[in-house]
Design an enzyme around this catalytic site. Structure first.
Site, PDB file in Angstrom:
ATOM      1  N   GLU A  87     -16.075   5.515   5.901  1.00 56.35           N
ATOM      2  CA  GLU A  87     -15.219   4.771   6.842  1.00 56.35           C
ATOM      3  C   GLU A  87     -15.094   5.577   8.124  1.00 56.35           C
ATOM      4  O   GLU A  87     -15.701   6.639   8.252  1.00 56.35           O
ATOM      5  CB  GLU A  87     -13.845   4.495   6.216  1.00 56.35           C
ATOM      6  CG  GLU A  87     -13.084   5.755   5.845  1.00 56.35           C
ATOM      7  CD  GLU A  87     -11.751   5.473   5.158  1.00 56.35           C
ATOM      8  OE1 GLU A  87     -11.133   4.429   5.410  1.00 56.35           O
ATOM      9  OE2 GLU A  87     -11.325   6.338   4.376  1.00 56.35           O
TER      10      GLU A  87
ATOM     11  N   ARG B  48       0.838  -1.212   0.000  1.00 59.27           N
ATOM     12  CA  ARG B  48       0.000   0.000   0.000  1.00 59.27           C
ATOM     13  C   ARG B  48       0.871   1.260   0.000  1.00 59.27           C
ATOM     14  O   ARG B  48       0.536   2.256  -0.650  1.00 59.27           O
ATOM     15  CB  ARG B  48      -0.941  -0.008   1.205  1.00 59.27           C
ATOM     16  CG  ARG B  48      -1.937   1.139   1.173  1.00 59.27           C
ATOM     17  CD  ARG B  48      -2.997   1.016   2.246  1.00 59.27           C
ATOM     18  NE  ARG B  48      -2.425   1.064   3.578  1.00 59.27           N
ATOM     19  CZ  ARG B  48      -3.081   0.799   4.695  1.00 59.27           C
ATOM     20  NH1 ARG B  48      -4.355   0.442   4.651  1.00 59.27           N
ATOM     21  NH2 ARG B  48      -2.485   0.869   5.861  1.00 59.27           N
TER      22      ARG B  48
ATOM     23  N   ARG C 173       9.951  26.549  -1.352  1.00 58.69           N
ATOM     24  CA  ARG C 173       8.498  26.362  -1.351  1.00 58.69           C
ATOM     25  C   ARG C 173       7.842  26.819  -2.646  1.00 58.69           C
ATOM     26  O   ARG C 173       7.740  28.003  -2.926  1.00 58.69           O
ATOM     27  CB  ARG C 173       7.885  27.110  -0.168  1.00 58.69           C
ATOM     28  CG  ARG C 173       6.412  26.752   0.018  1.00 58.69           C
ATOM     29  CD  ARG C 173       5.764  27.506   1.167  1.00 58.69           C
ATOM     30  NE  ARG C 173       4.374  27.093   1.298  1.00 58.69           N
ATOM     31  CZ  ARG C 173       3.400  27.491   0.488  1.00 58.69           C
ATOM     32  NH1 ARG C 173       3.662  28.324  -0.493  1.00 58.69           N
ATOM     33  NH2 ARG C 173       2.171  27.051   0.660  1.00 58.69           N
TER      34      ARG C 173
ATOM     35  N   LEU D   4      -9.900   4.250   2.465  1.00 55.22           N
ATOM     36  CA  LEU D   4      -8.586   3.618   2.495  1.00 55.22           C
ATOM     37  C   LEU D   4      -8.793   2.105   2.450  1.00 55.22           C
ATOM     38  O   LEU D   4      -9.640   1.578   3.178  1.00 55.22           O
ATOM     39  CB  LEU D   4      -7.848   3.997   3.784  1.00 55.22           C
ATOM     40  CG  LEU D   4      -6.434   3.461   3.844  1.00 55.22           C
ATOM     41  CD1 LEU D   4      -5.512   4.265   2.934  1.00 55.22           C
ATOM     42  CD2 LEU D   4      -5.894   3.475   5.257  1.00 55.22           C
TER      43      LEU D   4
ATOM     44  N   HIS E 287       4.483  25.088  -5.144  1.00 53.37           N
ATOM     45  CA  HIS E 287       3.571  23.944  -5.164  1.00 53.37           C
ATOM     46  C   HIS E 287       4.043  22.853  -6.127  1.00 53.37           C
ATOM     47  O   HIS E 287       4.076  21.680  -5.779  1.00 53.37           O
ATOM     48  CB  HIS E 287       2.149  24.380  -5.546  1.00 53.37           C
ATOM     49  CG  HIS E 287       1.477  25.180  -4.473  1.00 53.37           C
ATOM     50  ND1 HIS E 287       1.915  26.429  -4.095  1.00 53.37           N
ATOM     51  CD2 HIS E 287       0.407  24.908  -3.698  1.00 53.37           C
ATOM     52  CE1 HIS E 287       1.144  26.884  -3.132  1.00 53.37           C
ATOM     53  NE2 HIS E 287       0.220  25.978  -2.867  1.00 53.37           N
TER      54      HIS E 287
ATOM     55  N   LYS F  25      -2.794   6.885   1.208  1.00 58.96           N
ATOM     56  CA  LYS F  25      -2.542   7.117   2.645  1.00 58.96           C
ATOM     57  C   LYS F  25      -1.590   8.297   2.764  1.00 58.96           C
ATOM     58  O   LYS F  25      -0.378   8.146   2.967  1.00 58.96           O
ATOM     59  CB  LYS F  25      -2.008   5.843   3.315  1.00 58.96           C
ATOM     60  CG  LYS F  25      -2.258   5.819   4.823  1.00 58.96           C
ATOM     61  CD  LYS F  25      -2.089   4.428   5.382  1.00 58.96           C
ATOM     62  CE  LYS F  25      -1.998   4.400   6.895  1.00 58.96           C
ATOM     63  NZ  LYS F  25      -3.210   4.742   7.626  1.00 58.96           N
TER      64      LYS F  25
HETATM   65  N1  PLP Z   1      -9.240   4.132   7.276  1.00 64.02           N
HETATM   66  C1  PLP Z   1      -8.481   5.159   7.690  1.00 64.02           C
HETATM   67  C2  PLP Z   1      -8.887   6.560   7.336  1.00 64.02           C
HETATM   68  C3  PLP Z   1      -7.326   4.919   8.463  1.00 64.02           C
HETATM   69  O1  PLP Z   1      -6.561   5.944   8.869  1.00 64.02           O
HETATM   70  C4  PLP Z   1      -6.998   3.592   8.804  1.00 64.02           C
HETATM   71  C5  PLP Z   1      -5.806   3.261   9.598  1.00 64.02           C
HETATM   72  O2  PLP Z   1      -5.096   4.095  10.057  1.00 64.02           O
HETATM   73  C6  PLP Z   1      -7.826   2.555   8.365  1.00 64.02           C
HETATM   74  C7  PLP Z   1      -8.935   2.871   7.593  1.00 64.02           C
HETATM   75  C8  PLP Z   1      -7.527   1.123   8.708  1.00 64.02           C
HETATM   76  O3  PLP Z   1      -6.490   0.655   7.901  1.00 64.02           O
HETATM   77  P1  PLP Z   1      -5.539  -0.532   8.370  1.00 64.02           P
HETATM   78  O4  PLP Z   1      -6.416  -1.700   8.640  1.00 64.02           O
HETATM   79  O5  PLP Z   1      -4.656  -0.758   7.189  1.00 64.02           O
HETATM   80  O6  PLP Z   1      -4.818  -0.063   9.565  1.00 64.02           O
END
Ligand code: PLP
Length: 279
Positions: A179, A52, A100, A203, A102, A147
């Protein structure tokens, strides 16, 4: 044993690890990260986390300086150095130091940081009683599958969680659950485990994938589709999944009781399977 840091190729005591104020991670939140935990001193699902990390980095056209094999070696070295019974490994790769502006130079040298700290799991009594959540509007950007260290919306959500004295915020976009602020969400409807599909809205949780596989191997039907906020309140069970929360039942949302108001049988069963899987 002190917390351990790794920065740009060297292990140093955490207090000595410093990054330039011109780092693009600091200036723009231009970077990606991972959080991994150990069980009995071994990193859990390290390959999936590193895969990931690579996906997040390539989605941002960010050069990843280490291969997964090199990262594995560094993570294992870090765990050994820190020597905690259980550790939380934080990895961050930013687009590095630059004046700096962007737009970025594709050849910029990334800043690579890792910390290894002691991990304190969620209290077993909380697992047994379940937790309370609030819903909040999901105000994040359109690529929640990356992430990214740019976590402003999550920061604001977690502050509201703290002020409301609950455990987590469940995010809602256009009436649909996405989520948690730091976790994935699953609901149980008539024996089926339902969770939002992978894609730009969530995520792709490493724990989410492990738990869906456990559900399948338990013969439980699963569906990856969005659930409305009203279906969330009406669900038989709701639970969170994540590296730090594992499988955690939610028994109240916005002060409304979910199901029986106690951790449900499917969440408890999957939590048990998860424990067996990780130790
Ligand atoms: N969703 C978000 C926004 C997160 O920050 C996290 C973990 O930090 C998760 C889901 C869960 O992901 P994982 O199972 O890979 O830790």
């Amino acid at each position: 044993m002190p917390d351990v840091a790794f920065i740009n190729g060297a292990f140093v005591p955490l207090a000595e690890a410093k990054v330039s104020i011109e780092d693009r991670g600091f200036q723009f939140g231009d970077g990606v990260y991972e959080v991994i935990r150990t069980y009995k001193g071994r990193p859990f699902a390290l390959e999936a986390h590193l895969a990931r990390l690579n996906r997040s980095a390539s989605a941002l056209d960010l050069r990843q300086p280490y291969s997964s094999a090199e990262w594995t070696d560094l993570v294992l070295k870090g765990i050994t150095r820190a020597a905690y019974p259980e550790a939380k490994i934080y990895i961050q790769v930013t687009r590095g130091v630059a004046p700096r502006e962007h737009a970025y130079l594709p050849e910029a040298t990334p800043t690579v940081v890792m910390t290894i700290r002691e991990f304190h799991p969620v209290d077993r009594s909380i697992q047994a009683t379940g937790v309370e959540a609030i819903t909040l509007e999901d105000i994040r950007w359109g690529r929640c599958d990356i992430k990214s260290v740019n976590l402003l919306a999550n920061v604001l959500a977690r502050q509201q969680v703290k002020q409301a004295r609950v455990f987590e915020a469940i995010l809602v976009r256009e009436g649909l659950i996405t989520e948690g602020a730091v976790s994935n969400v699953m609901v149980v409807q008539g024996g089926t485990v339902v969770t939002p599909p992978e894609g730009p809205r969530i995520l792709s949780g490493v724990t989410r994938a492990v738990v869906l596989n456990l559900a399948l191997s338990e013969g439980l039907p699963i569906q990856e589709r969005f659930v409305s906020q009203s279906d969330l309140y009406a669900a038989d069970e709701v639970f969170l999944t994540g590296t730090t929360v594992e499988v955690l039942p939610v028994v109240r949302i916005d002060r409304k009781v979910i199901g029986s108001g106690r951790p449900g049988p499917i969440a408890q069963r999957l939590a048990g399977c998860f424990t067996n899987r990780v130790v």
